[in-house]
Design an enzyme around this catalytic site. Structure first.
Site, PDB file in Angstrom:
ATOM      1  N   GLY B  71       1.374  -9.753   0.727  1.00 28.75           N
ATOM      2  CA  GLY B  71       0.621  -9.867  -0.521  1.00 28.75           C
ATOM      3  C   GLY B  71       1.387  -9.208  -1.660  1.00 28.75           C
ATOM      4  N   THR B  72       2.031  -8.091  -1.356  1.00 31.98           N
ATOM      5  CA  THR B  72       2.798  -7.375  -2.378  1.00 31.98           C
ATOM      6  C   THR B  72       3.974  -8.219  -2.861  1.00 31.98           C
ATOM      7  OG1 THR B  72       2.141  -5.206  -1.584  1.00 31.98           O
ATOM      8  CG2 THR B  72       4.215  -5.310  -2.777  1.00 31.98           C
ATOM      9  N   CYS B 328      -5.950  15.608  -0.708  1.00 37.86           N
ATOM     10  CA  CYS B 328      -5.285  16.239   0.426  1.00 37.86           C
ATOM     11  C   CYS B 328      -4.738  15.210   1.407  1.00 37.86           C
ATOM     12  CB  CYS B 328      -6.247  17.148   1.172  1.00 37.86           C
ATOM     13  SG  CYS B 328      -6.711  18.541   0.179  1.00 37.86           S
TER      14      CYS B 328
END
Lengths: 206, 390
Positions: B71-72, B328
């Site tokens: 997709g990228t 975090c």
């Protein structure tokens, strides 16, 4: 990124968790905004200066909870003088290491312990409250960890200049513009310095 | 230990039928699609068949579909290809602050090379500001990009309405849509919605990792982004993975065969999950919209007084996979940018947990997950200096 088994053990079943009612000393460091806060409570034998009981509470991630647990284990039964010598690397080592990006949790836990001891010493006229000066700024910068390598920014020579003039803390940093941790380091510096009432403004140039 | 997987927005388990469909291409049918030789021609015909399956699922023609390696990659080919080819018509683009990183990093890349970028704001539910969009349009605006379903809070952007706004301009503004989270969850007809370029991905819908597709509406011109050997068409440079493509189209077939049933199942499960969390655990906050304007597979909730990485890790130890917006748990130690843009504070962002469901999840799995979640939240709150309730 992986936690050691010891970190996971202390995270799942932390030692010395909770609050001491009417403690002889206490300190709270960090902030929920930054994602980690820790409170440490002490019961101290006035004659021997031995830490007879120590407890902690934590708002934070697994390593924050684990470092709170280990630091209270290490400090329990020690004299104040001995406990003051505990460093963040010792705490991290006792957990079989922490991922570099989590090293600041150890700094926070140890710093909170030191602040609680200081609280006791000041209350009992054993020490004077810290006087604020330029050295204070450098000491605070030593608590800012560069997450990529898990070492503080002073040791890493990322601080080119640290000064204090007319209520303004001036910090000159050397971090590449596209470093993904740059904003985090800047935020951490602000968090460490902005609560000093002597500092009216923190100016950071990069 | 049995695994309970609720992180399908990141990636999803390949369907058994998908793996089966891929196998022949990993064994005997390894030949590249090509003309004239028999094996190559068969492969080429099969490839066209796979393309048609994808095209039909979004109301497109096969000539409008290009297979990509993710997709990228599809996003990059669409954005870089379009902007580099069309900079002569204008250098202003519009995106929003809550878009998928593919869109935002590409926008930043073009900003550095001289483009003007308008970053639209969001409301508190994760919908982009349409009034701002209207005012942002300029004579030199050539592209608008958006994330159809927000990957963090599941808000469905009103694509049709956006198209109408873009069409008020005196010139054509191309709309690129990242549909990674929308495809297979909402009916999408690219033509009817007025989408010009769109990326989709196989592994979000129980297909294999390493394959996606780009929809390029007929008439929209994009330049070459990846140069090299041109085996099939201009945007499919290099070797194609027939196995991945076969798996992708099988996943599409399965998803759309029982589309309404699948979507209803997801909607029912996510409603059940949210209701159960809100009933069992006090001091929670839903992030993103409630109801039909939210994708059917996404639930994102913040838990006051505690931090998300700790929740996620304890869930993991109970065999449950979920995601968090806590700083975090992020590489850059930053709070989730989408939640912050929606006006959530740092604590709410740090304590957010995201469940993304698939058709393989069951009510029984949700019962177990919420039971564990309630225990974990209670335990962590008992350790927190911020929690003074009981």
């Amino acid at each position: 990124m992986q936690y050691s088994q010891k970190v996971l053990d202390h995270f799942m079943k932390p030692h010395n968790i909770g609050k001491i009612e009417n403690p002889d000393a206490e300190a709270t460091e960090g902030s929920p905004a930054c994602g980690d806060q820790i409170s440490i409570y002490l019961k101290i034998n006035a004659k021997t200066q031995v830490i007879e009981d120590i407890k902690f509470q934590s708002y934070g991630c697994a390593s924050n909870i684990a470092t709170g647990s280990i630091i209270t284990d290490i400090a329990m039964g020690k004299t104040l003088k001995e406990a003051k010598k505990i460093g963040w690397k010792e705490a991290a080592d006792a957990l079989d290491g922490l991922p570099p990006i989590k090293m600041h949790c150890s700094v926070l836990a140890v710093d909170t312990l030191h602040k609680a001891i200081k609280d006791y010493e000041v209350k009992h006229n054993l020490a004077e409250a810290d006087k604020f000066n330029k050295e204070t700024i450098v000491e605070e910068l030593k608590k800012v960890i560069y997450p990529q390598v898990g070492e503080d920014i002073v040791t890493l020579k990322m601080v080119k200049y640290a000064g204090f003039e007319n209520g303004v803390a001036i910090i000159d940093l050397e971090i590449p513009k596209f470093d993904e941790h740059r904003d985090n380091v800047v935020e951490e510096i602000r968090e460490h310095l902005e609560h000093y009432k002597e500092i009216k403004e923190v100016k950071i140039t990069i | 230990m049995k695994k309970y997987y609720f992180d399908n927005c990141k990636t999803s388990q390949p369907a058994p039928e998908v793996i089966e469909a891929m196998m022949p291409y990993l064994k005997d049918k390894f030949i590249f699609p090509a003309n004239f030789v028999s094996a190559g021609s068969t492969a080429a015909e099969e490839l066209e068949g796979f393309k048609k399956i994808i095209a039909d699922s979004i109301g497109a023609n096969t000539s409008e579909i290009h297979f990509t390696s993710s997709g990228t990659t599809a996003n990059n080919i669409a954005i870089k290809g379009f902007l580099s080819e069309n900079a002569k018509h204008g250098t202003h683009i519009i995106v929003s602050v809550i878009d998928y990183p593919d869109l935002l990093t590409n926008a930043a890349f073009f900003e550095k090379s001289g483009f003007d970028v308008t970053y639209l704001e969001t409301d508190e539910d994760g919908f982009i500001n349409l009034e701002q969009l209207e005012n942002a349009i300029r004579p030199d605006t050539i592209m608008f990009m958006t994330t159809f379903v927000n990957h963090t809070v599941g808000s469905i952007q009103p694509i049709k309405k956006i198209r109408e706004i873009l069409d008020t301009a005196d010139h054509k503004i191309v709309m690129h849509v990242d549909a990674g989270q929308a495809y297979g969850k909402l009916p999408i007809n690219a033509n009817e919605l007025g989408i010009d370029l769109m990326s989709i991905s196989a592994h979000k819908i129980h297909g294999p990792q390493g394959v996606g597709a780009l929809y390029q509406r007929k008439g929209v011109i994009i330049g070459h982004v990846i140069h090299g050997i041109n085996r099939l068409d201009n945007h499919q440079t290099g070797a194609v993975s027939m196995a991945n493509i076969a798996g992708f189209s099988k996943a599409v077939e399965l998803t759309f065969r029982d589309f309404n049933q699948n979507v209803n199942h997801l909607r029912e499960l996510s409603n059940y999950l949210l209701e159960k969390i809100e009933k069992t655990i006090p001091y929670t906050l839903l992030n993103g919209p409630r109801g039909e304007s939210r994708a059917p597979h996404n639930i994102n909730v913040s838990f006051d007084y505690i931090e998300g990485e700790a929740i996620m890790l304890m869930m993991d130890m109970a065999g449950i996979s979920v995601a968090t917006g806590s700083a975090c748990a992020s590489q850059g130690l930053k709070a989730n940018y989408i939640l912050m843009a929606m006006g959530r504070n740092h604590e709410q962002s740090h304590s957010s947990m995201k469940f993304t469901l698939s058709r393989y999840n069951t009510k029984e799995e949700i019962d177990y997950a919420v039971e564990k979640l309630a225990e974990i939240v209670k335990e962590l709150r008992s350790r927190s200096p911020l929690y003074n309730k009981e």
